[in-house]
Design a protein around this motif. Structure first.
Motif, short mmCIF file in Angstrom:
data_model
loop_
_atom_site.label_atom_id
_atom_site.label_comp_id
_atom_site.label_asym_id
_atom_site.label_seq_id
_atom_site.Cartn_x
_atom_site.Cartn_y
_atom_site.Cartn_z
N ALA A 1 0.83 -1.21 0.00
CA ALA A 1 0.00 0.00 0.00
C ALA A 1 0.87 1.25 0.00
O ALA A 1 0.62 2.19 -0.78
CB ALA A 1 -0.93 -0.01 1.21
N GLU A 2 1.87 1.28 0.86
CA GLU A 2 2.74 2.45 0.93
C GLU A 2 3.49 2.64 -0.38
O GLU A 2 3.67 3.77 -0.84
CB GLU A 2 3.72 2.30 2.10
N HIS A 3 3.93 1.55 -0.96
CA HIS A 3 4.66 1.62 -2.24
C HIS A 3 3.75 2.19 -3.33
O HIS A 3 4.15 3.08 -4.08
CB HIS A 3 5.18 0.24 -2.63
N ASP A 4 2.52 1.67 -3.42
CA ASP A 4 1.57 2.14 -4.43
C ASP A 4 1.24 3.62 -4.24
O ASP A 4 1.18 4.39 -5.19
CB ASP A 4 0.29 1.31 -4.40
N SER B 1 -6.25 16.78 -14.29
CA SER B 1 -5.86 16.95 -12.88
C SER B 1 -6.94 16.40 -11.94
O SER B 1 -6.64 15.71 -10.96
CB SER B 1 -5.61 18.43 -12.60
N GLN B 2 -8.20 16.70 -12.27
CA GLN B 2 -9.31 16.18 -11.45
C GLN B 2 -9.37 14.66 -11.50
O GLN B 2 -9.58 14.00 -10.47
CB GLN B 2 -10.63 16.79 -11.92
N GLN B 3 -9.20 14.10 -12.69
CA GLN B 3 -9.22 12.63 -12.84
C GLN B 3 -8.10 11.99 -12.02
O GLN B 3 -8.31 10.97 -11.36
CB GLN B 3 -9.07 12.23 -14.32
N GLU B 4 -6.94 12.59 -12.10
CA GLU B 4 -5.80 12.06 -11.35
C GLU B 4 -6.07 12.13 -9.84
O GLU B 4 -5.75 11.20 -9.10
CB GLU B 4 -4.55 12.86 -11.72
N SER B 5 -6.66 13.22 -9.41
CA SER B 5 -7.00 13.38 -7.99
C SER B 5 -8.02 12.34 -7.55
O SER B 5 -7.91 11.74 -6.47
CB SER B 5 -7.53 14.79 -7.76
N ILE B 6 -9.00 12.10 -8.42
CA ILE B 6 -10.03 11.08 -8.12
C ILE B 6 -9.40 9.70 -8.03
O ILE B 6 -9.70 8.91 -7.12
CB ILE B 6 -11.16 11.12 -9.18
N TYR C 1 -8.64 5.02 -0.76
CA TYR C 1 -9.81 4.37 -0.17
C TYR C 1 -9.68 2.85 -0.26
O TYR C 1 -9.95 2.13 0.72
CB TYR C 1 -11.09 4.83 -0.88
N TYR C 2 -9.24 2.34 -1.43
CA TYR C 2 -9.07 0.90 -1.61
C TYR C 2 -8.09 0.34 -0.57
O TYR C 2 -8.37 -0.66 0.10
CB TYR C 2 -8.56 0.61 -3.03
N TRP C 3 -6.93 1.00 -0.44
CA TRP C 3 -5.93 0.49 0.51
C TRP C 3 -6.40 0.64 1.96
O TRP C 3 -6.12 -0.22 2.79
CB TRP C 3 -4.58 1.17 0.30
N LYS C 4 -7.11 1.71 2.23
CA LYS C 4 -7.63 1.90 3.59
C LYS C 4 -8.59 0.77 3.94
O LYS C 4 -8.52 0.19 5.03
CB LYS C 4 -8.34 3.25 3.69
N GLU C 5 -9.48 0.43 3.03
CA GLU C 5 -10.43 -0.67 3.26
C GLU C 5 -9.72 -2.03 3.34
O GLU C 5 -10.04 -2.85 4.18
CB GLU C 5 -11.49 -0.70 2.15
N THR C 6 -8.76 -2.24 2.46
CA THR C 6 -8.02 -3.51 2.45
C THR C 6 -7.27 -3.69 3.77
O THR C 6 -7.29 -4.78 4.37
CB THR C 6 -7.04 -3.55 1.26
#
Length: 182
Positions: free
Chosen positions: A3-6, A48-53, A60-65
């Motif tokens: 997660a940290e690496h990603d 920029s918005q897409q990248e931020s999303i 969120y994915y890593w937080k849930e995982t």
């Protein structure tokens, strides 16, 4: 950790993309007509918005995982603790049962359990020495003298008490309740 690496990789990519977008903006401002520049600026803003999303979605994915993995670990630890507590309770129950069944005969012919002698809290290794048999045998055979006892170690450390027993000081406190029953 993956997660940290990603996260670090994605943040670095976002930083580099921002630098490229800023360079394109500056170059376009000087070279393109105003309408084309406004269109490019909208496009870069959307990128920029897409990248931020995408970054938020990955976080969120890593937080849930990670939360799910931590929950699994917590469940395993709770199960381990439950099993330890269960084993401890069973061990204590078995020990109390053994204390009640391990009985001594005194001079009056009364039988007392190890649990009764020590108020259900015998010291470590209580009753594992020869004292039980040595105390009980004379009363079973109507003998009026107790045999000599040596409680662990050699006689150089021993102190002699009366005519009937030899005690080593470090176990004297544990042995006294046996003699009180005899």
């Amino acid at each position: 950790m993956q997660a940290e690496h990603d996260k670090a990789e994605k943040k670095e990519q976002s930083r580099l993309n921002k630098i490229r977008r800023d360079e394109r903006r500056m170059k376009a401002e000087q070279e393109l007509p105003f309408e084309d520049y406004k269109a490019l600026q909208k496009q870069l803003s959307k990128e920029s918005q897409q990248e931020s999303i995408q970054l938020k979605q990955m976080n969120y994915y890593w937080k849930e995982t990670i939360a799910q993995a931590r929950q699994k670990v917590a469940d395993f630890e709770a199960n381990i603790q439950r099993l330890k507590d269960e084993r401890k309770a069973k061990s204590a129950a078995l020990q109390q049962k053994l204390f009640q069944q391990y009985a001594f005969l005194n001079a009056q012919g009364e039988t007392k359990s190890l649990g009764a002698i020590f108020d259900n809290n015998p010291p470590a290794s209580a009753g594992e020495c020869a004292a039980r048999n040595c105390c009980t045998m004379p009363f079973n055979t109507n003998c009026n003298r107790l045999p000599w006892l040596n409680f662990g170690g050699d006689n150089r450390q021993s102190l002699k008490y009366g005519n009937t027993a030899i005690f080593i000081p470090r176990v004297r406190a544990n042995a006294n309740p046996f003699w009180l029953t005899c």
